[in-house]
Motif scaffolding. Structure first.
Motif, mmCIF file in Angstrom:
data_model
loop_
_atom_site.group_PDB
_atom_site.id
_atom_site.type_symbol
_atom_site.label_atom_id
_atom_site.label_comp_id
_atom_site.label_asym_id
_atom_site.label_seq_id
_atom_site.Cartn_x
_atom_site.Cartn_y
_atom_site.Cartn_z
ATOM 1 N N MET A 173 19.048 32.745 8.662
ATOM 2 C CA MET A 173 17.784 32.927 7.983
ATOM 3 C C MET A 173 17.888 32.284 6.595
ATOM 4 O O MET A 173 18.880 32.453 5.903
ATOM 5 N N LYS A 174 16.860 31.589 6.212
ATOM 6 C CA LYS A 174 16.825 30.933 4.908
ATOM 7 C C LYS A 174 16.575 31.962 3.806
ATOM 8 O O LYS A 174 15.749 32.848 3.936
ATOM 9 N N GLN A 175 17.318 31.790 2.710
ATOM 10 C CA GLN A 175 17.172 32.687 1.557
ATOM 11 C C GLN A 175 15.838 32.439 0.862
ATOM 12 O O GLN A 175 15.460 31.300 0.630
#
Length: 63
Positions: free
Chosen positions: A1-3
């Motif tokens: 998951m992208k921050q």
């Protein structure tokens, strides 16, 4: 998951609202512990936000 990105306004707000502090003699230990947890989370988000500001991209790494 992208921050998610943490913008400078949020960093400034977190630094103002959740500064690290020592427990006072009159403070309930449980409330002091809860505040310490909030500060820990705020510091983590601040670190992420400052990383975003410096690099333009996230380079945050877990401690």
């Amino acid at each position: 998951m992208k921050q998610p990105r943490i913008n400078s306004d949020l960093v400034d707000w977190l630094e103002k609202i959740f500064p690290p502090r020592c427990i006072s003699a009159a403070e309930d230990p449980i409330m002091a512990h809860r505040y310490a947890a909030q500060v820990e989370l705020a510091q983590r988000l601040i670190k992420m936000g400052k990383s975003d500001e410096n690099d333009g991209v996230s380079t945050f790494q877990e401690d």
